[in-house]
Design an enzyme around this catalytic site. Structure first.
Site, PDB file in Angstrom:
ATOM      1  N   HIS A 153       5.808   3.130   1.110  1.00  0.00           N
ATOM      2  CA  HIS A 153       6.019   4.463   0.537  1.00  0.00           C
ATOM      3  C   HIS A 153       5.954   5.553   1.602  1.00  0.00           C
ATOM      4  CE1 HIS A 153       6.166   3.407  -3.713  1.00  0.00           C
ATOM      5  NE2 HIS A 153       5.216   2.518  -3.470  1.00  0.00           N
TER       6      HIS A 153
ATOM      7  N   ASP B  38     -16.762  -1.161  -1.334  1.00  0.00           N
ATOM      8  CA  ASP B  38     -15.863  -0.596  -2.337  1.00  0.00           C
ATOM      9  C   ASP B  38     -16.702   0.306  -3.228  1.00  0.00           C
ATOM     10  OD1 ASP B  38     -13.910  -0.299  -4.606  1.00  0.00           O
ATOM     11  OD2 ASP B  38     -12.841  -1.843  -3.476  1.00  0.00           O
TER      12      ASP B  38
ATOM     13  N   VAL C 147      -3.951   3.666  -4.740  1.00  0.00           N
ATOM     14  CA  VAL C 147      -2.677   3.018  -4.404  1.00  0.00           C
ATOM     15  C   VAL C 147      -1.654   3.232  -5.513  1.00  0.00           C
ATOM     16  CG1 VAL C 147      -1.556   0.828  -3.885  1.00  0.00           C
ATOM     17  CG2 VAL C 147      -3.859   1.275  -3.026  1.00  0.00           C
TER      18      VAL C 147
ATOM     19  N   TYR D  94       1.200   9.835  -2.485  1.00  0.00           N
ATOM     20  CA  TYR D  94       0.599   8.611  -1.932  1.00  0.00           C
ATOM     21  C   TYR D  94       1.228   8.277  -0.584  1.00  0.00           C
ATOM     22  CZ  TYR D  94      -0.084   3.546  -1.379  1.00  0.00           C
ATOM     23  OH  TYR D  94      -0.371   2.294  -0.885  1.00  0.00           O
TER      24      TYR D  94
END
Length: 227
Positions: free
Chosen positions: A115, A35, A76, A138
């Site tokens: 989405h 990350d 996100v 997104y």
């Protein structure tokens, strides 16, 4: 017995990655966490490598020697601009698939989103076969990721499971999310299907639990063994 023993999870410091880590430790012998944000509590079976998946050389480094990849890393949410999703969600996702191909990593689970199909009507019960209809930049970036997943699976014979995740947390926080919620246990079950199913090819499922009045027909997940 699965041949997947060492897995890489991108976006491991995020909400979903944090929820999944205890379950992943129960399932796999060795986990590589990555990350851009620090992780200060790796377990004995976890190795943390900080870096940005938009950096091609970094992704090639962390993908070396793993048996499977769980690709969660992304900006996100529907409020991000195209410039904001371009680096992590589009460039980074392509880097992950390209690195997997380079190092012979044949199994990838790609965290997509509802989405990507957000402009279908809520009263249309859609399944995995519908075309993407993104509701945001997104969602558009996740539609790109799904196409990248299909390309790398079809052209390079990788087994790729795309999970269109709804809302993942330990509990539901409002009425709307009640229709799209997935428990950590159920999401882990889908990931396990993606990483261990023989000859999976390219498949799309919805990351939702057994919720009332669902927005999605998740029969494909059940066909693959999801309960």
């Amino acid at each position: 017995m699965s041949d997947v023993k060492r897995v890489l999870i991108t976006g491991a410091a995020g909400i979903v990655g944090t929820l999944l880590r205890p379950l992943l430790r129960e399932r796999f012998e060795s986990i590589v966490l990555t990350d851009v944000q620090p992780i200060d509590d790796p377990a004995s079976s976890e190795t943390y490598v900080q870096g940005d998946i938009a950096d091609t050389s970094f992704v090639e480094q962390v993908a070396r020697g793993v048996d499977g990849v769980i690709h969660l890393a992304a900006c996100v949410g529907p409020d991000y601009s195209f410039d904001e999703v371009l680096t992590a969600n589009i460039v980074g996702t392509h880097n992950v698939f390209a690195a997997c191909r380079q190092h012979g990593v044949a199994r990838v689970v790609y965290a997509s989103s509802h989405h990507a199909v957000g402009f279908y009507r809520r009263d249309d019960l859609i399944d995995e076969s519908v075309l993407p209809r993104p509701d945001s930049q997104y969602g558009l970036s996740k539609a790109f990721g799904e196409s990248a997943a299909a390309y790398y699976s079809d052209k390079f014979s990788m087994d790729v499971l795309v999970i269109r995740i709804g809302f993942s947390d330990k509990a539901v926080i409002d009425e709307r999310r009640l229709h799209t919620w997935i428990s950590p246990r159920d999401l882990m079950q889908l990931i396990d299907i993606g990483l261990t199913t023989a000859n999976l090819g390219f498949e799309i499922v919805y990351g939702v639990s057994d919720n009332p009045e669902p927005f999605f027909d998740n029969a494909n997940a059940h066909r693959l063994g999801y309960r």
